[in-house]
Design a protein around this motif. Structure first.
Motif, PDB file in Angstrom:
ATOM      1  N   VAL A  52       7.038  34.766  72.303  1.00 27.09           N
ATOM      2  CA  VAL A  52       8.231  34.084  71.795  1.00 27.09           C
ATOM      3  C   VAL A  52       8.793  33.111  72.833  1.00 27.09           C
ATOM      4  CG1 VAL A  52       9.987  35.800  72.441  1.00 27.09           C
ATOM      5  CG2 VAL A  52      10.323  34.397  70.430  1.00 27.09           C
ATOM      6  N   LEU A  53       8.746  33.483  74.090  1.00 22.56           N
ATOM      7  CA  LEU A  53       9.236  32.576  75.131  1.00 22.56           C
ATOM      8  C   LEU A  53       8.351  31.334  75.236  1.00 22.56           C
ATOM      9  CD1 LEU A  53      10.196  35.300  77.725  1.00 22.56           C
ATOM     10  CD2 LEU A  53      11.783  33.769  76.548  1.00 22.56           C
ATOM     11  N   ARG A  54       7.058  31.526  75.108  1.00 21.67           N
ATOM     12  CA  ARG A  54       6.135  30.385  75.125  1.00 21.67           C
ATOM     13  C   ARG A  54       6.332  29.495  73.901  1.00 21.67           C
ATOM     14  NH1 ARG A  54       1.167  32.921  75.346  1.00 21.67           N
ATOM     15  NH2 ARG A  54       1.815  33.645  77.377  1.00 21.67           N
ATOM     16  N   MET A  55       6.581  30.114  72.752  1.00 22.14           N
ATOM     17  CA  MET A  55       6.781  29.373  71.517  1.00 22.14           C
ATOM     18  C   MET A  55       7.985  28.427  71.636  1.00 22.14           C
ATOM     19  SD  MET A  55       7.251  30.931  67.686  1.00 22.14           S
ATOM     20  CE  MET A  55       8.850  31.652  67.973  1.00 22.14           C
ATOM     21  N   ILE A  89      15.924  29.538  80.129  1.00 24.18           N
ATOM     22  CA  ILE A  89      16.642  28.473  79.436  1.00 24.18           C
ATOM     23  C   ILE A  89      15.645  27.750  78.553  1.00 24.18           C
ATOM     24  CG2 ILE A  89      17.765  26.217  79.694  1.00 24.18           C
ATOM     25  CD1 ILE A  89      19.194  27.223  82.119  1.00 24.18           C
ATOM     26  N   ILE A  90      16.108  27.423  77.352  1.00 21.41           N
ATOM     27  CA  ILE A  90      15.324  26.634  76.407  1.00 21.41           C
ATOM     28  C   ILE A  90      16.006  25.273  76.304  1.00 21.41           C
ATOM     29  CG2 ILE A  90      14.548  26.444  74.011  1.00 21.41           C
ATOM     30  CD1 ILE A  90      14.859  29.571  73.939  1.00 21.41           C
ATOM     31  N   ASP A  91      15.283  24.224  76.606  1.00 16.28           N
ATOM     32  CA  ASP A  91      15.853  22.877  76.536  1.00 16.28           C
ATOM     33  C   ASP A  91      15.979  22.456  75.079  1.00 16.28           C
ATOM     34  OD1 ASP A  91      16.183  22.425  79.307  1.00 16.28           O
ATOM     35  OD2 ASP A  91      14.029  22.083  79.499  1.00 16.28           O
ATOM     36  N   ASN A  92      17.174  22.704  74.525  1.00 14.95           N
ATOM     37  CA  ASN A  92      17.453  22.383  73.129  1.00 14.95           C
ATOM     38  C   ASN A  92      18.961  22.231  72.987  1.00 14.95           C
ATOM     39  OD1 ASN A  92      17.985  22.613  70.281  1.00 14.95           O
ATOM     40  ND2 ASN A  92      15.976  23.537  70.040  1.00 14.95           N
ATOM     41  N   PRO A  93      19.416  21.180  72.329  1.00 11.87           N
ATOM     42  CA  PRO A  93      20.867  20.984  72.204  1.00 11.87           C
ATOM     43  C   PRO A  93      21.553  21.961  71.236  1.00 11.87           C
ATOM     44  CG  PRO A  93      19.695  19.269  71.005  1.00 11.87           C
ATOM     45  CD  PRO A  93      18.657  20.071  71.748  1.00 11.87           C
ATOM     46  N   GLN A  94      20.792  22.621  70.389  1.00  8.16           N
ATOM     47  CA  GLN A  94      21.371  23.567  69.435  1.00  8.16           C
ATOM     48  C   GLN A  94      21.808  24.841  70.160  1.00  8.16           C
ATOM     49  OE1 GLN A  94      21.873  22.871  66.180  1.00  8.16           O
ATOM     50  NE2 GLN A  94      21.107  20.845  66.704  1.00  8.16           N
ATOM     51  N   PRO A  95      22.990  25.355  69.851  1.00  8.14           N
ATOM     52  CA  PRO A  95      23.434  26.591  70.515  1.00  8.14           C
ATOM     53  C   PRO A  95      22.704  27.811  69.960  1.00  8.14           C
ATOM     54  CG  PRO A  95      25.088  25.846  68.947  1.00  8.14           C
ATOM     55  CD  PRO A  95      24.008  24.800  68.970  1.00  8.14           C
TER      56      PRO A  95
END
Length: 180
Positions: A52-55, A89-95
């Protein structure tokens, strides 16, 4: 208690999977379904967190790269009397945020960059405390097992359609896959 619930869920879903395998291929289908379910469960138990982290292309962070976020998670874990999970951390603007892992010793938490930017430190602490509670209560294992079995049933439905399982079995499996 969640470990017992997870075991019961796993047994029930494996039995369902075997029953569907029996509908498609008789006793041989049931045995194949059992082997596939066991293999998928073992693989998911050991690797679901990494998958899931890789996804999500999550990157592990430390106090040098995300000092406030990491300090918040470490402080919360210590206050809860649990090991500090790996922090991503996932680089994504969605919270968004989630927890994953089979147990507190092999767990990870992740938050999107959007969530970290959007929330005050106190609000971020509340979100991460919620995620740590999932780890402490072993909810993440239950969620992993459920997702794995749902994926297995979906895969079984595809096999039924591809290999021409009888129409009744294909319809039952398709309905179950859609329900999950």
């Amino acid at each position: 208690m969640n470990t017992i619930k997870t075991g019961m869920l796993l047994a029930a879903m494996t039995a369902l999977f075997m029953g569907l395998g029996y509908l498609i291929g008789g006793m041989g289908g049931a045995m194949i379904a059992f082997v596939v379910a066991a293999g998928m469960n073992l693989f998911a138990y050991w690797n679901a967190d990494k998958m899931v982290l890789r996804m999500y292309s999550a990157r592990e962070v430390d106090e040098a790269s995300a000092p406030n976020y990491v300090r918040i998670v470490k402080r919360l874990a210590q206050n809860a009397g649990m090991p500090v999970p790996k922090i991503y951390i996932i680089d994504n603007p969605q919270p968004n945020a989630f927890a994953t892992g089979r147990n507190p010793e092999n767990a990870a938490v992740a938050a999107t960059s959007g969530l970290i930017r959007m929330l005050s430190p106190e609000e971020l602490a509340g979100v991460m405390a919620h995620e740590l509670a999932h780890i402490k209560n072993r909810d993440t294992l239950t969620m992993t097992v459920t997702a794995t079995i749902a994926g297995a049933i979906s895969m079984l439905a595809n096999f039924a359609l591809f290999f021409g399982g009888n129409r009744n079995a294909g319809g039952i499996i398709g309905s179950l896959a859609l329900a999950i």
